[in-house]
Each structure stands twice: as C-alpha cells, then as structure tokens.
Scaffold this active site. Structure first.
Site, mmCIF file in Angstrom:
data_model
loop_
_atom_site.group_PDB
_atom_site.id
_atom_site.type_symbol
_atom_site.label_atom_id
_atom_site.label_comp_id
_atom_site.label_asym_id
_atom_site.label_seq_id
_atom_site.Cartn_x
_atom_site.Cartn_y
_atom_site.Cartn_z
ATOM 1 N N HIS A 1 1.327 4.082 2.082
ATOM 2 C CA HIS A 1 2.000 4.946 3.000
ATOM 3 C C HIS A 1 3.087 4.833 3.251
ATOM 4 C CE1 HIS A 1 -2.110 3.928 5.835
ATOM 5 N NE2 HIS A 1 -2.250 4.991 5.023
ATOM 6 N N HIS B 1 1.010 -1.362 -0.083
ATOM 7 C CA HIS B 1 0.000 -0.079 0.094
ATOM 8 C C HIS B 1 0.730 1.283 0.051
ATOM 9 C CE1 HIS B 1 0.780 -0.749 4.342
ATOM 10 N NE2 HIS B 1 0.224 0.676 4.636
#
Length: 257
Positions: A56, A54
């Site tokens: 982040h 992901h």
C-alpha cells in the site's frame, strides 16, 4: 539496535532501525522519504535497507526517493508482492530470516489485510530484553487491519501466529488508531477491566498528543478483541461460537463503527 518512531502523513508511523556502532540504518514501511532523510541526516547514518510489510502506498511511498539517495540499499518485501513494491530486490517467504545490526528477524507471512502481507519479528538478544515486532497493518494497538484482499480465516491464522509470540514483545504497528480502536472494543467487551483501564490511559496520552505505539503484545492479548475470538463475552456479542465467524463479525462491526 535502536528503534526510532517517525510520524508521517496524517496518522502513519515509520520505524527507523539504527546501529550506532556501524552508523547504518534500515527503515520499515517508509510512507514518505522526507522525514526519514531528516532523521538520517541527524544521525549521520547510511540507509542500507527498506523492510516493507506490504504494497500500500502509505507504506512504500518513500521507497523510490530513498533508493535515489542511497542506490545500494536493499528493498525487502513479501514474495507475493512482486511487482507491487517499488525497488523490491528480495522476495520473502514465511520463515525466512533477515538481518540488521547483528539482529536477525523471522519473517511471518500474515495475509488478510492484503494477500501478500508479511511481518518482521526480532526476538530478544538476551534474557530480560524485549522482542520487536513490525507488523504493518495486520495488528494494531487495540485493533487489526481491514480485510482488503484476504479472508477472515486467513486473518485469524495470521493473528494466531502473532498471538503465539512472547507477551513482552513490543508491537510496532504502522498507524495511530489506538483510541478509536479501544472505543470500539469497549462496545463489545465492556466488562473487561484491563480494557477499561487501558482506554483511560490512552485517552490521557492522546490528550497530550503522545504516541501509543509501541504497545506490548501481552496487553493486546488482554484487551484487543481481534486477538480474543474465543472469549465468551465476544462470542456472545457476535452471537457465534465459531472462532472465524466471531472474528469476521467483529471485523464487520468495526467496519461500520
């Protein structure tokens, strides 16, 4: 395929996948580049891929520097993360396959922590071997990720996909949160003998500053409250008989813990 666990930032883990026959490597969620480059230098290996779960920053912070060092590498990530992962070239959907070192991983779409989160599951090559699951911040040892962009229902569906994998799957999660997670778990599942024993073992490991990752999925199924939403003790603790509501209330309790 060997897996090397690399510590980064304050509590992150980066995972370096290494093929010693071809002398190539891939990296899962490089929070920062320096420790990855140090390990690559030690192995004298070429980095050919980044597998991001992901967007982040503590999972992609090293992407750009690694791309500059190895401009031919390929960056993989979820299709819904387009524009959010530095250098992403491959946009993956649920059920897609990616290959490294003669191993092929299945891509699992596991939203909840973020709307685009994916995981990579390498099934065992032969009978008696373990599978390898790289799940980012969806499932932790003893816990699960906060719901920043997804819903409880999405997270239950995502964790159900993971829970369906074989018990002997090694869970390579991206943070050393296990001790705190299990302390919370004991507050809602205190009569669970497997949980009590696991907490003792983890306390001993952490007192020696030893990592608790990877864990085994079978152990998570026995001790991780966020995979046990149908359990009567947890439904009693949350005053709910509905699976999604039980999970949502557990997650809210953990957020306030």
């Amino acid at each position: 395929m060997q897996v090397f666990r690399i510590s980064a930032l304050s509590d992150n883990y980066i995972f370096l996948l290494y093929d010693n026959k071809q002398n190539i490597a891939a990296v899962v969620d490089p929070a920062e580049a320096k420790p990855v480059l140090t390990k690559l230098h030690e192995l004298k290996a070429e980095l050919v891929a980044i597998f991001n779960t992901h967007h982040h920053y503590d999972h992609v912070g090293g992407n750009q520097q690694l791309i500059e060092k190895f401009p031919q590498l390929i960056v993989y990530g979820g299709s819904s993360d387009k524009g959010r992962i530095p250098g992403q070239k491959v946009f993956l959907e649920d059920g897609d396959r990616v290959s490294f070192s003669h191993r092929t991983a299945e891509v699992l779409f596991v939203p909840g922590h973020t709307r685009a989160h994916i995981a990579y599951y390498f099934p065992p090559e032969k009978s008696g071997e373990t599978g390898e699951l790289f799940c980012g911040d969806t499932l932790f040892a003893g816990g699960c990720g906060r719901l920043f962009e997804g819903t409880p229902e999405q997270m239950v569906n995502s964790l159900s996909k993971i829970r369906a994998l074989p018990d002997d799957t090694r869970v390579w999660c991206a943070h050393e949160y296990t001790l705190n997670n299990l302390k919370f778990a004991l507050t809602v599942d205190g009569e669970n003998p497997e949980l009590q024993q696991r907490l003792k073992q983890v306390k001993a490991h952490r007192s020696r500053e030893e990592a608790t990752v990877p864990s085994l999925l079978g152990l998570e199924k026995q001790t991780n409250p966020f995979l046990r939403w149908e359990e009567p003790a947890l439904q009693l603790a949350t005053n709910s008989r509905d699976s999604v509501q039980t999970f949502a209330r557990l997650r809210g309790m953990k957020d306030r813990y």
